[in-house]
Design an enzyme around this catalytic site. Structure first.
Site, PDB file in Angstrom:
ATOM      1  N   ARG A 220      21.890  -5.888  43.520  1.00 49.31           N
ATOM      2  CA  ARG A 220      21.499  -7.184  42.969  1.00 49.31           C
ATOM      3  C   ARG A 220      21.128  -8.123  44.091  1.00 49.31           C
ATOM      4  NH1 ARG A 220      23.660  -7.810  37.756  1.00 49.31           N
ATOM      5  NH2 ARG A 220      23.256 -10.021  37.641  1.00 49.31           N
TER       6      ARG A 220
ATOM      7  N   GLU B 177      17.533  -9.005  28.698  1.00 49.87           N
ATOM      8  CA  GLU B 177      18.150  -9.400  27.429  1.00 49.87           C
ATOM      9  C   GLU B 177      17.760 -10.857  27.191  1.00 49.87           C
ATOM     10  OE1 GLU B 177      22.441  -9.102  27.235  1.00 49.87           O
ATOM     11  OE2 GLU B 177      22.451  -9.894  25.187  1.00 49.87           O
TER      12      GLU B 177
ATOM     13  N   LYS C 156      22.980 -15.226  33.987  1.00 49.62           N
ATOM     14  CA  LYS C 156      22.540 -16.054  32.866  1.00 49.62           C
ATOM     15  C   LYS C 156      23.721 -16.701  32.158  1.00 49.62           C
ATOM     16  CE  LYS C 156      19.518 -12.711  31.545  1.00 49.62           C
ATOM     17  NZ  LYS C 156      19.646 -11.743  30.506  1.00 49.62           N
TER      18      LYS C 156
HETATM   19  P1  ATP Z   1      22.650 -11.773  33.854  1.00 52.63           P
HETATM   20  O1  ATP Z   1      24.028 -11.390  34.274  1.00 52.63           O
HETATM   21  O2  ATP Z   1      22.053 -12.866  34.632  1.00 52.63           O
HETATM   22  O3  ATP Z   1      22.506 -11.971  32.367  1.00 52.63           O
HETATM   23  P2  ATP Z   1      21.693  -9.223  33.429  1.00 52.63           P
HETATM   24  O4  ATP Z   1      21.770  -8.072  34.360  1.00 52.63           O
HETATM   25  O5  ATP Z   1      22.590  -9.197  32.257  1.00 52.63           O
HETATM   26  O6  ATP Z   1      21.813 -10.529  34.239  1.00 52.63           O
HETATM   27  P3  ATP Z   1      19.315  -8.607  32.083  1.00 52.63           P
HETATM   28  O7  ATP Z   1      18.505  -9.535  31.291  1.00 52.63           O
HETATM   29  O8  ATP Z   1      20.079  -7.552  31.386  1.00 52.63           O
HETATM   30  O9  ATP Z   1      20.252  -9.507  32.939  1.00 52.63           O
HETATM   31  O10 ATP Z   1      18.492  -8.005  33.289  1.00 52.63           O
HETATM   32  C1  ATP Z   1      17.196  -7.504  33.248  1.00 52.63           C
HETATM   33  C2  ATP Z   1      16.994  -6.701  34.500  1.00 52.63           C
HETATM   34  O11 ATP Z   1      17.109  -7.530  35.640  1.00 52.63           O
HETATM   35  C3  ATP Z   1      18.012  -5.604  34.637  1.00 52.63           C
HETATM   36  O12 ATP Z   1      17.369  -4.418  35.037  1.00 52.63           O
HETATM   37  C4  ATP Z   1      18.937  -6.118  35.702  1.00 52.63           C
HETATM   38  O13 ATP Z   1      19.495  -5.041  36.411  1.00 52.63           O
HETATM   39  C5  ATP Z   1      18.010  -6.978  36.559  1.00 52.63           C
HETATM   40  N1  ATP Z   1      18.743  -8.033  37.252  1.00 52.63           N
HETATM   41  C6  ATP Z   1      19.555  -8.961  36.707  1.00 52.63           C
HETATM   42  N2  ATP Z   1      20.108  -9.741  37.653  1.00 52.63           N
HETATM   43  C7  ATP Z   1      19.640  -9.297  38.844  1.00 52.63           C
HETATM   44  C8  ATP Z   1      19.847  -9.678  40.203  1.00 52.63           C
HETATM   45  N3  ATP Z   1      20.648 -10.684  40.531  1.00 52.63           N
HETATM   46  N4  ATP Z   1      19.188  -8.988  41.158  1.00 52.63           N
HETATM   47  C9  ATP Z   1      18.362  -7.993  40.843  1.00 52.63           C
HETATM   48  N5  ATP Z   1      18.126  -7.576  39.592  1.00 52.63           N
HETATM   49  C10 ATP Z   1      18.750  -8.209  38.590  1.00 52.63           C
HETATM   50 MG    MG Z   2      22.749  -7.999  30.778  1.00 52.57          MG
END
Ligand code: ATP
Ligand code: MG
Length: 558
Positions: free
Chosen positions: A259, A32, A269
């Site tokens: 994660r 995102e 983020k």
């Molecule tokens: P954040 O909470 O940091 O915004 P998110 O999961 O909302 O993380 P996205 O941009 O939606 O972030 O994530 C893109 C991809 O990266 C998704 O498939 C998510 O599962 C993966 N991802 C995000 N954070 C992690 C992490 N700490 N470890 C492994 N994969 C991750």
């Molecule tokens: Mg997300």
């Protein structure tokens, strides 16, 4: 890299052996664009791109841009830069917003099949009827609306005739489902906000669960890999697919992995945004940030980040990986690749009394002993030398192998010197240390004296030729090992290490004048450093990436 196949690879192997065509394997990385990528994302990136490499399959870079309240073009640009920098090439670049029309049309199909309805209650009323994991929910009074009425209202929502919060579109599944996510989830809401890409075309936006799986389907992703928190969503993901999938098309398979969490920092983020917006760091690429851009600016090579997530492994259970593992991976890589230079940060002056006044000689120094191709550079030696203050003690115990009165040390790559006398300033600080050198002891000269063993070897610079640089040293951003445990923003901020940055002066050998932003070095005996982007023609700035040894673990044990 371990040769053992991780569970995701095993799942795909099994699908292939059960007849899934290898040529149809396809992955996606779906960030995102609401912030910069962090070290956790590197794991998701590596999992997808490495599997793609193994199965010779494509990876779509898809921006999951369904929430215009939080998404911005700068984040899209930063994400692309980071994925490329990590060394991965995506086969297609897509945006969930490209699918808004298709998603809308499918939503109309859901309505037509009596699988969705417009609910005109407030979000809190809807929440109140959700029930709990142990008690069933309540049907909305609007659940019985006719298909015609639903279609009319939904079209009016799309046309902008209704206010935010007045109506939502919900899937009609069951208010008794054990999985709470299946209790008639909201799939569209009214949001009168311009979207960075679709501008003002839409005033209704799809919710994550509706947009995500259907985007996977549109792109014909075979394996949709995400983090464990989405596991309960899998049932809904499949329910949605069942409503729209055509028989000859691939139904993507969602599978979840743990994660990556890193100690002493946060991988979210949203929380990183709070540090940026609160001014607690200088920006997303502050060298203390666990973002890809922060780590890059700090001097971490892409290879080290990739090696780190591979060392951390792919598992089904969450854990916190020690930051020292990341540092270890950086050292391993930097030791192989960096140019060596000498920089003194807190100097004391050495005067070599038996060295001729005005004479300078060239020492040929090896650029990188780990790399036979790296060649040599010229370092100037003269009568006045700077060494680190901490490398001299007037009186020292038996275990001090550096310079002390009456003892010898080697100046790295140069001569053996003997300390004779300290000259003091009026305020009793040391003005200079008078030494004599052994003219026959020059390193590499082959003489008997050059092979003489002395206990200590010190880095140094010629006082006449050294130039001043700025050194920025960093410590952990949070003193708490797991700041993710903070319940509030205030608590998170209170866990920040207030002394996570220290600015020092350094005196560098002239070779370093050629440094440009991003160049990496080993400052001998000090650690690995990178030229910062804030360097100017008159002032070079170096960020300390990591020390030569693991001081952190040592500090913890003391
Ligand atoms: P954040 O909470 O940091 O915004 P998110 O999961 O909302 O993380 P996205 O941009 O939606 O972030 O994530 C893109 C991809 O990266 C998704 O498939 C998510 O599962 C993966 N991802 C995000 N954070 C992690 C992490 N700490 N470890 C492994 N994969 C991750
Ligand atoms: Mg997300």
């Amino acid at each position: 890299m371990s040769e053992k196949k991780h569970f995701l690879e095993q799942i795909i192997d099994e699908d292939v052996s059960n007849g899934f065509p290898k040529s149809k394997i396809k992955f996606r990385f779906p960030p995102e664009p609401n912030g910069f990528l962090h070290i956790g994302h590197v794991k998701a990136i590596c999992i997808n791109f490495n599997l793609a490499k193994k199965f010779n399959a494509p990876v779509v870079l898809r921006f999951d841009d369904t929430n215009p309240e939080k998404e911005e073009q700068v984040f899209i640009d930063a994400i692309k830069k980071d994925v490329s920098w990590l060394g991965f090439n995506w086969s297609e670049e897509r945006f969930a917003s490209d699918y808004f029309e298709q998603l809308y049309l499918w939503a109309e199909i859901l309505i037509s099949n009596d699988k969705a309805y417009v609910d005109s209650q407030s979000s809190s009323q809807i929440a109140d009827q959700k029930g709990t994991p142990t008690s069933v929910g309540l049907n909305s009074p609007f659940r019985g609306r006719t298909i015609e009425e639903n279609l009319k209202l939904f079209r009016e929502m799309k046309a902008g005739l209704h206010d935010e919060g007045s109506h939502v579109l919900r899937a009609k599944i069951s208010m008794n489902a054990n999985n709470m996510l299946l209790r008639d989830p909201v799939i569209y809401r009214v949001l009168k906000k311009e979207h960075p890409r679709t501008k003002a075309s839409w005033v209704i936006y799809p919710m994550y669960d509706w947009a995500h799986g259907e985007s996977d389907y549109i792109e014909q992703i075979s394996h949709s890999l995400c983090t464990l928190e989405f596991k309960p969503h899998r049932e809904l993901y499949n329910w949605f697919l069942k409503q729209i999938a055509e028989p000859n098309k691939i139904k993507p398979k969602q599978r979840e992995f743990a994660r990556l969490n890193l100690s002493h920092t946060i991988t979210s983020k949203r929380k990183l945004m709070q540090l940026v917006q609160g001014g607690h760091v200088s920006g997303w690429d502050d060298p203390r940030m666990p973002t890809v851009s922060g780590l890059r600016r700090r001097g971490y090579p892409a290879e080290a980040l990739v090696a780190f997530v591979e060392a951390a492994g792919v598992a089904k259970r969450e854990n916190i990986i020690e930051a020292s593992l990341l540092e270890y991976c950086a050292r391993e890589e930097l030791n192989k690749t960096t140019q060596r230079v000498m920089v003194v940060s807190d100097p004391v002056k050495i005067v070599i009394t038996n060295y001729p006044e005005g004479k300078y000689e060239v020492i040929n120094a090896v650029n990188n002993p780990e790399d036979p191709e790296s060649g040599e550079r010229e370092v100037l030696f003269g009568k006045e030398i700077l060494i680190e203050k901490e490398d001299f003690k007037e009186e020292a115990g038996k275990k001090f192998f550096r310079l002390t009165i009456g003892k010898e040390v080697r100046l790295k790559g140069a001569y053996i010197i003997l300390a004779n006398k300290i000259i003091y300033n009026d305020d009793q600080t040391i003005k200079e240390i008078q030494c004599t050198y052994d003219a026959k002891s020059k390193s590499g000269s082959g003489s008997e004296q050059s092979q003489r063993k002395v206990k200590g070897t010190l880095h140094w610079v010629s006082k006449t030729h050294a130039f001043e640089v700025e050194i920025r040293e960093y410590d952990r951003l949070f003193f708490e090992p797991s700041p993710a445990s903070a319940k509030t923003n205030e608590e998170l901020i209170s866990m920040l290490n207030k002394d996570s940055m220290r600015v020092l002066k350094g005196y560098a050998e002239p070779f370093l004048k050629t440094a440009i932003s991003g160049n990496k070095y080993q400052f001998q005996r000090k650690g690995y450093f990178v030229t910062d982007k804030e360097s100017t023609a008159t002032k070079l700035i170096f960020n300390k990436t990591v020390g030569l040894r693991d001081n952190w673990a040592k500090k913890q044990n003391n």
